[in-house]
Design an enzyme around this catalytic site. Structure first.
Site, short mmCIF file in Angstrom:
data_model
loop_
_atom_site.label_atom_id
_atom_site.label_comp_id
_atom_site.label_asym_id
_atom_site.label_seq_id
_atom_site.Cartn_x
_atom_site.Cartn_y
_atom_site.Cartn_z
CD GLU A 1 -2.85 -1.23 2.33
OE1 GLU A 1 -2.32 -1.68 3.37
OE2 GLU A 1 -4.03 -0.86 2.27
CD GLU B 1 -3.44 -6.13 4.05
OE1 GLU B 1 -3.53 -6.86 3.04
OE2 GLU B 1 -2.78 -5.07 4.07
#
Ligand code: 3HC
Ligand code: NAI
Length: 721
Positions: A132, A152
């Site tokens: 990210e 995640e």
């Protein structure tokens, strides 16, 4: 790159040598800024072991970006020292109280809005928050060996730093759905083809750094645009909503019970239907919901529990291990074939010995079929079938084990047979070779006692199907040497297993607890509960199946002999009436010959009822709640006894066994974690009640459970040694 290749950032100032700006600054304990070689500022993160985004990393990058801008750098490269690019947020900070520092969002904003090019230079893995961050750089270059992912979902979360909105904008909705709900790591070649990275670099870390700096210089020289992924809308415009419906249906079975996959999908839906900033708000809300919920807490716990299980308190980290160049497996039945596949899959040659040609041919035939099926499904390349079969050598002569570094015995579960085999192996195996047994319950010390080298003997308990199931329950004998213990764990890792070291007792950790569940399931059958009702309670809890479906799958006639059968158990009755389980379409359930779908069989239910009445058992309604408690609480009680006896090193190891070997839903952490969440006092009280009502050794309360319940302690957190 291993640890020894990691640049020692503190030595870098010495390399100043008349470079253009000659600035080297340590911005935080883990981030430094180097502008010694050109006007391109190089920000280096050095936060072993995996450069997680701990508070000082976030603050360091934030300060470094600002300082580079203030210093008048022409461009910025973000790179990491050590074995990997940033592997994600620091999971150990979640739910804790890390010192206040720049937030990830603050740092990303400075990066994305930088008026000079920012290039992320990636080696190892760019995962979660790491990817990210890289998605906020204007360009990404990566080593050919690098990998990319938003995993995640595997810790019950979704990417909470803009990844849900940026990834679909770069690689498109269908690909993002697959990547984010599976957590898969994309190789550099795929990442480049999908537009996730802009350049693939061959070579080592130095080559990567140099390539990133020259990319940045080119970006300046050619005035390349400062690409902000957030502004790219072409991939998220006019997306057919049917894509989401179809995708949900496709993964429904695999993700049953889990919240995170669905929440990831909702974020991608938001990316495809809302402006970027609105999508970010959806992401933030759903992220917080997951982060504060029990599923993610359990999955984060399981992540660390699995890694903790690798650590054996009395075995030094640097204990030498056996280097396995060649493995041997004795027996090519259900387990032996699968065990051999594990070695072949890891590129290790393996010799498989059977008792006769026919058994060998049958066993290796099953192995070949398994590979062919995997190839036809696309899970391995077609050429891998022959490559892997080529690593497996069949034989009927145990002397062929003479040059093996490890031999794993997987013959019938019979102590006398195993003893005679180990007596022979003792004569054949070379000095230092590991002699392991795959026994599922027998005494490893007794097996070792027939050899002249019990220190070389250990249990290595694989789970069926052995080529698929992750768990490797290693059973340490009283005499097993440190090297053999450390090697069993290392070999497990090498062949892709999750290893747990346990001690000797009947059934070790997993099966010993399973026996308790089975005893109570059979008992409830006698009281009037049906197989389907009992199985369904476990299915609803999150297990893939209950005990009776499992028996049908394994085959009801394992160990059953018609001539010795006396109609004295339900299982004998079933076999006597021709029921063999799934393999002949009839067991506790009836199976559709085409689809294999199971339906309850009223004939079987009546047979069980009559059997119970004949033996004087009163019939009644058993509630689902009672079924759940009577199946799971005796397991917890037994787990506490196992811990108390030192058979398991720590409570979390028991959870690793149950999650990876027996289908305990990972979003409930494991039996010990779950017991803590229900409350040990409540469970201890219930065990006392049931014990009084029902009797039986498995209801005798564990003293450790009693103590922890009284003290407000934790089973999952309990550690021996
Ligand atoms: N945070 C904190 N510690 C971490 C960590 C993380 N994200 N990832 C790994 N570690 C620790 C492990 O606990 C282990 O510690 P130990 O040595 O004390 O036991 C050590 O790093 C090494 O880990 P592994 O044994 O797993 O090493 P491998 O080389 O086998 O694997 C890896 C490396 C592929 C990076 C693997 O560790 C991994 O998959 N890590 C998790 C990646 C992940 O889930 N990232 C997303 C995090 S959540 C997030 O980013 C939220 C964001 O969206 C806001
Ligand atoms: P199996 O019956 O499928 O296979 C045993 C194989 O050993 C047969 O192919 C047989 O021909 C061979 N064999 C027997 N004696 C031999 C000898 N003297 N020399 C060479 N080969 C010989 O049994 P399975 O299920 O593979 O079990 C093997 C071991 O693994 C047992 O100890 C069992 O308890 C254990 N185990 C079984 C699990 C399962 O789910 N089936 C799970 C975990 C462990």
């Amino acid at each position: 790159m291993d640890a020894s290749d990691r640049p020692n950032v503190t030595e870098w100032p010495g390399r100043g040598r008349g470079a253009k700006i000659a600035v080297m600054a340590q911005l935080s304990e883990s981030v430094s800024l180097d502008t010694t070689d050109s006007s391109v500022a190089v920000l280096t993160v050095d936060n072993p072991p995996v450069n997680a985004l701990s508070w000082h990393v976030r603050q360091g990058i934030f300060d470094g970006l600002n300082q580079a801008l203030a210093d008048g750098a022409s461009a910025i490269v973000l790179i990491c020292a050590g074995r990997t690019f940033i592997a994600g947020a620091d999971i150990s900070e979640f739910g804790g109280t890390a010192p206040k520092a720049a937030s990830l969002a603050d740092m990303q904003e400075v990066m994305e809005n930088s008026p000079i090019p920012v290039v992320a230079a990636i080696h190892g893995t760019a995962l979660g928050g790491g990817l990210e961050v890289a998605l906020c750089a204007h360009y990404r270059v990566g080593l050919a060996s690098s990998k990319y992912g938003l995993p995640e979902v595997n810790i019950g979360l979704l990417p909470g730093a803009g990844g849900t909105q940026r990834l679909p904008r770069l690689i498109g909705v269908p690909k993002a759905l697959e990547a984010m709900t599976s957590g898969r790591h994309l190789p550099a070649s795929e990442a480049a083809a999908d537009g996730l990275i802009d350049e693939v670099v061959e070579g080592d870390w130095e080559a990567l750094r140099a390539a990133a700096v020259s990319f940045a210089e080119r970006a300046v020289a050619e005035s390349l645009p400062l690409v902000k992924v957030r502004d790219r809308d072409d991939q998220v415009t006019d997306v057919d909503p049917q894509i989401f419906a179809d995708f949900r249906a496709k993964i429904a079975r695999k993700t049953r019970g889990f919240l995170a996959p669905e929440y990831n999908i909702r974020c991608i839906e938001a990316a495809a239907s809302l402006p970027f900033d609105e999508g970010i708000k959806v992401e933030a809300t759903l992220f917080m919901e997951l982060m504060t919920g029990p599923q993610s807490a359990a999955q984060r716990y399981a992540f660390f529990a699995e890694r903790q299980a690798n650590k054996i308190p009395d075995i030094a980290k640097d204990t030498p291990t056996v280097d396995v160049q060649k493995a041997g497996v004795l027996g090519a039945g259900t387990m032996g074939g699968g065990i051999a596949m594990n070695f072949a899959n890891a590129g290790i040659p393996v010799t498989v010995v059977e008792r006769d040609d026919a058994s060998l041919e049958r066993g290796l035939g099953v192995v070949r079929k398994n590979y062919e099926r995997s190839a036809s499904r696309g899970s391995i390349p077609a050429e891998a079938v022959e490559q892997r079969m080529g690593l497996i050598t069949g034989s009927t002569d145990k002397n062929d084990f003479a040059d093996c570094d490890i031999v794993i015995e997987a013959v019938f579960e019979d102590m006398e047979l195993k003893k005679s085999i180990f007596t022979e192996l003792d004569q054949i195996c070379k000095p230092g070779a590991i002699m392991a047994s795959n026994t599922s319950a027998l005494d490893v010390n007794e097996i070792a006692s027939v050899t002249s080298r019990p220190e070389s003997v250990i249990g290595m308990h694989f789970f069926s199907p052995a080529n698929v199931m992750k768990l490797l329950e290693n059973v340490r004998g009283d005499a097993s040497s440190d090297t053999v213990v450390a090697s069993a764990m290392a070999i497990g890792k090498q062949i892709g297993k999750v290893g747990v070291m346990v001690g000797v007792c009947n059934g070790f950790v997993g099966n010993r607890m399973l026996f308790m569940r089975g005893a109570e399931a059979d008992r409830m059958l006698m009281e009037g509960a049906t197989p389907a009702q009992i199985d369904n309670v476990l299915f609803e809890f999150g297990f893939p199946m209950g005990p009776f479906s499992m028996s049908d799958l394994a085959g009801l006639d394992i160990g059953w002999k018609a001539e010795k059968s006396t109609s004295s158990t339900v299982r004998e009755l079933m076999c006597e009436s021709g029921r063999r389980g799934q393999k002949n379409g009839m067991g506790y359930y009836r199976y559709d010959p085409e689809t294999r779908a199971a339906t309850p069989d009223p004939e079987v239910e009546e047979m069980i009822r009559q059997f119970a009445i004949d033996r004087g058992h009163e019939q009644r309604e058993v509630t689902d709640q009672e079924i759940m408690e009577r199946l799971l609480y005796p397991m917890i009680n037994e787990g506490a006894k196992i811990l108390d006896e030192g058979i398991a090193i720590r409570g979390s190891d028991i959870d690793v066994v149950w999650v990876n070997g027996y289908g305990w839903p990972i979003y409930r952490g494991g039996p010990m974690h779950w017991a803590d969440s229900v409350g040990l006092a409540e469970i201890a009280a219930k065990i006392a009640d049931y014990g009084e009502r029902l009797g039986g050794r498995h209801w005798d309360r564990s003293p450790l459970l009693e103590r922890l319940a009284a003290e407000g302690g934790s089973l999952a957190g309990h550690q021996n040694g």
